[in-house]
Write a protein that holds these residues in place. Sequence first.
Motif, short mmCIF file in Angstrom:
data_model
loop_
_atom_site.label_atom_id
_atom_site.label_comp_id
_atom_site.label_asym_id
_atom_site.label_seq_id
_atom_site.Cartn_x
_atom_site.Cartn_y
_atom_site.Cartn_z
N SER A 86 -0.21 -3.38 -8.83
CA SER A 86 0.24 -4.68 -8.32
C SER A 86 -0.37 -4.89 -6.93
N ILE A 105 -9.18 13.94 -3.60
CA ILE A 105 -10.40 13.11 -3.57
C ILE A 105 -11.09 13.42 -2.24
N PRO A 135 -6.56 2.05 6.78
CA PRO A 135 -7.16 0.75 6.50
C PRO A 135 -6.45 -0.39 7.21
N PHE A 164 -2.91 19.19 9.13
CA PHE A 164 -2.79 19.74 10.47
C PHE A 164 -2.22 18.64 11.37
N TYR A 213 -18.02 10.31 -5.62
CA TYR A 213 -17.59 11.69 -5.81
C TYR A 213 -18.03 12.20 -7.18
N LEU A 252 -5.73 7.56 -0.29
CA LEU A 252 -6.88 8.47 -0.21
C LEU A 252 -6.44 9.92 -0.31
N ALA A 253 -5.15 10.18 -0.13
CA ALA A 253 -4.66 11.55 -0.14
C ALA A 253 -4.01 11.92 -1.48
N GLU A 287 -19.32 15.29 -2.40
CA GLU A 287 -19.09 13.97 -1.77
C GLU A 287 -20.39 13.34 -1.26
N ASP A 309 -1.73 12.99 9.11
CA ASP A 309 -0.64 13.09 10.08
C ASP A 309 -0.45 11.79 10.85
N PRO A 346 -0.81 -7.92 -3.41
CA PRO A 346 -0.51 -9.25 -2.85
C PRO A 346 -1.72 -10.15 -3.08
N GLY A 378 0.83 -1.20 0.00
CA GLY A 378 0.00 0.00 0.00
C GLY A 378 0.86 1.25 0.00
C1 LIG Z 1 -12.93 12.56 1.82
C2 LIG Z 1 -11.71 12.55 2.69
C3 LIG Z 1 -11.21 13.73 3.20
C4 LIG Z 1 -10.09 13.72 4.01
N1 LIG Z 1 -9.61 14.91 4.48
C5 LIG Z 1 -8.47 14.93 5.18
C6 LIG Z 1 -7.91 16.17 5.60
O1 LIG Z 1 -8.48 17.25 5.38
N2 LIG Z 1 -6.74 16.14 6.27
C7 LIG Z 1 -6.08 14.98 6.53
O2 LIG Z 1 -4.98 15.03 7.10
N3 LIG Z 1 -6.59 13.78 6.17
C8 LIG Z 1 -7.77 13.73 5.51
N4 LIG Z 1 -8.30 12.53 5.11
C9 LIG Z 1 -7.66 11.29 5.57
C10 LIG Z 1 -6.49 10.82 4.73
O3 LIG Z 1 -6.86 10.66 3.39
C11 LIG Z 1 -6.05 9.48 5.29
O4 LIG Z 1 -5.77 9.59 6.66
C12 LIG Z 1 -4.78 8.93 4.66
O5 LIG Z 1 -4.86 8.90 3.27
C13 LIG Z 1 -4.60 7.52 5.17
O6 LIG Z 1 -3.39 7.02 4.70
P1 LIG Z 1 -3.08 5.47 4.79
O7 LIG Z 1 -1.78 5.25 4.15
O8 LIG Z 1 -3.27 5.07 6.19
O9 LIG Z 1 -4.27 4.78 3.96
P2 LIG Z 1 -4.70 4.97 2.44
O10 LIG Z 1 -4.59 6.39 2.03
O11 LIG Z 1 -6.05 4.33 2.34
O12 LIG Z 1 -3.63 4.14 1.64
C14 LIG Z 1 -3.71 2.73 1.51
C15 LIG Z 1 -3.11 2.34 0.17
O13 LIG Z 1 -3.20 0.92 0.02
C16 LIG Z 1 -3.60 0.63 -1.31
N5 LIG Z 1 -4.22 -0.69 -1.35
C17 LIG Z 1 -5.44 -1.05 -0.90
N6 LIG Z 1 -5.65 -2.35 -1.11
C18 LIG Z 1 -4.53 -2.83 -1.70
C19 LIG Z 1 -4.13 -4.11 -2.14
N7 LIG Z 1 -4.92 -5.16 -2.03
N8 LIG Z 1 -2.90 -4.25 -2.66
C20 LIG Z 1 -2.06 -3.18 -2.78
N9 LIG Z 1 -2.39 -1.94 -2.39
C21 LIG Z 1 -3.61 -1.77 -1.84
C22 LIG Z 1 -4.57 1.76 -1.64
O14 LIG Z 1 -4.75 1.88 -3.06
C23 LIG Z 1 -3.86 2.94 -1.02
O15 LIG Z 1 -2.95 3.53 -1.90
C24 LIG Z 1 -9.45 12.50 4.33
C25 LIG Z 1 -9.95 11.31 3.82
C26 LIG Z 1 -11.08 11.33 3.02
C27 LIG Z 1 -11.62 10.04 2.50
#
Ligand SMILES: Cc1cc2nc3c(=O)[nH]c(=O)nc-3n(C[C@H](O)[C@H](O)[C@H](O)COP(=O)(O)OP(=O)(O)OC[C@H]3O[C@@H](n4cnc5c(N)ncnc54)[C@H](O)[C@@H]3O)c2cc1C
Length: 487
Positions: A244, A64, A437, A70, A310, A47-48, A359, A446, A246, A16
């Motif tokens: 790609s 998105i 996730p 912050f 969206y 998601l970012a 949204e 953050d 797993p 991820g």
């Molecule tokens: C609408 C919305 C608004 C938001 N606004 C803010 C904000 O204003 N400020 C802020 O700081 N945060 C905000 N967030 C939160 C922020 O987007 C997330 O906290 C952050 O992206 C989480 O990062 P992560 O790496 O934990 O997870 P994710 O961003 O979910 O990254 C997980 C990655 O794993 C990949 N993946 C999933 N399944 C598989 C698989 N089977 N094999 C390989 N790869 C896979 C996904 O494609 C993704 O790239 C917002 C979120 C949303 C949905």
Amino acid sequence: MTSSKVNETPETLVLGAGPAGLACAMELARAGRRCTVVERDQQIGGLAKTLTVREGDDVFLTDIGPHRFFSKNQYLYDFIEDLLAEEWRRVPRLTRQFVEGKYYNYPVNFGQVVRNLGFLKSVRIGIDYFLARLRYDVLGKPLRTFEDYVVANFGRSLAEFSMINYSEKIWGVSCADIHPDWAKQRISGLNLLSVLRNAIGFGGKKGPKSLVDEFYYPQFGTGRIYEAIGERLLSKGTDIHTESRPVRVAHDGKRITEVDIETPGGVQTVRPEHVVESVPITAFLELLDPKPPQAILDAAGALRWRNQVYLFLTLDKEQVTKDNWIYFPQKDIPFGRTSEMKNFSKDMCPEGTTSFFVEFFAFESDKIWTMEKDEVLEMVLPFFEKWDFFKREDIRQCYLWKRSHVYPIYDTSYKDNVELIRSYLDGLENLIYVGRPGRFRYTNQDHSLEMGIIASRMVLEGRRYDMDTVGAENEYFEKGPIYEKRI
Ligand SMILES: Cc1cc2nc3c(=O)[nH]c(=O)nc-3n(C[C@H](O)[C@H](O)[C@H](O)COP(=O)(O)OP(=O)(O)OC[C@H]3O[C@@H](n4cnc5c(N)ncnc54)[C@H](O)[C@@H]3O)c2cc1C
């Protein structure tokens, strides 16, 4: 992003490429260690990420869902500033709620509520607050759910107006079925009295700018943070395999022994020393070979996720409103939030144009999840025309995107299920699971970045850290001064 051949024996395999996975890879690269990153999508950032929409020579950029940055962690500001330098900017914040045709500041401003709602409804808010204090403080009603928590702190009328309706839109379930953890994260430290104190000028308004007034945002969208990490990683020899994923994670009960990765070039088997996983925890459990015990699979099956739909509109119009984003808590309005990326950075669209992002929150069984672009547009356009936001003839193009596993749902049983799953996964000593996730935690960027950084330290130092300390202060996350740049 790199050749389809995956290194067979990486020291660390990162699953991820969202903020958590990329922060881990970046810190490892800084320490001179290579790793292999595997991402399902074509573009990194999770998601970012920021999407690019091209219309002839015109380029529109959009997050998105709008992402402001912050944090209370200085290390993260320095981390991003090192990547983006002058692209990393302070943006004034305007966020409002739109209810019955009127705007209300967000976070809620009591003076404005009184002005807009009128004397009688305001007296009702006061009485409800008094009754709530009586019920929860004097009679000792326990705080078991999100609903209890917000009603106890704001009284029922204000809680419904400002929090309950919108939260039910996000989660798709009653606030009486939502765990109070959600309230601790969203509103801990806030209540009607603190809001009232701010309204009459005590607290909040004087002193340094706070996270409520301003935030940091990259010039070309929040996804630039992650693209910049990607560029650094490639220059340091880290492999990033996009498109790609797993497909099997073999283990012997103590360690992950090998992982089969499906790439555009076929399935390849890798034997990593460490696995840092940030894909949805429920999906990861399904890949384990041998399978986890039935109780763990049942706990995973009970965890629920909320999806999003969206609608993105490019507009031949200078500006829709001055807001960064607007919340729509009313139940008879089908969408939850809109945003205008131009109000984050003017470089998000060509001069003389703007864009508008709408949204929706959804389960797969909801009608909106299967609707086509034009149907969704026809459903929402009458609202925007009525409110004089824009007209049909202002619309250049319309785009529809859908994402699953966006919000981990904090229902009243989620905590027990997550704890059970974690007690099982913690038995795999070379597995580190991180991110929104990966840990089934409602994190912002953050906290996901922080988890990725901690994961890298676990690999580098060969010891365990408690991932739950990230964001554990349980304090309303908008409190605190805004960070001052060092350069
Ligand atoms: C609408 C919305 C608004 C938001 N606004 C803010 C904000 O204003 N400020 C802020 O700081 N945060 C905000 N967030 C939160 C922020 O987007 C997330 O906290 C952050 O992206 C989480 O990062 P992560 O790496 O934990 O997870 P994710 O961003 O979910 O990254 C997980 C990655 O794993 C990949 N993946 C999933 N399944 C598989 C698989 N089977 N094999 C390989 N790869 C896979 C996904 O494609 C993704 O790239 C917002 C979120 C949303 C949905």
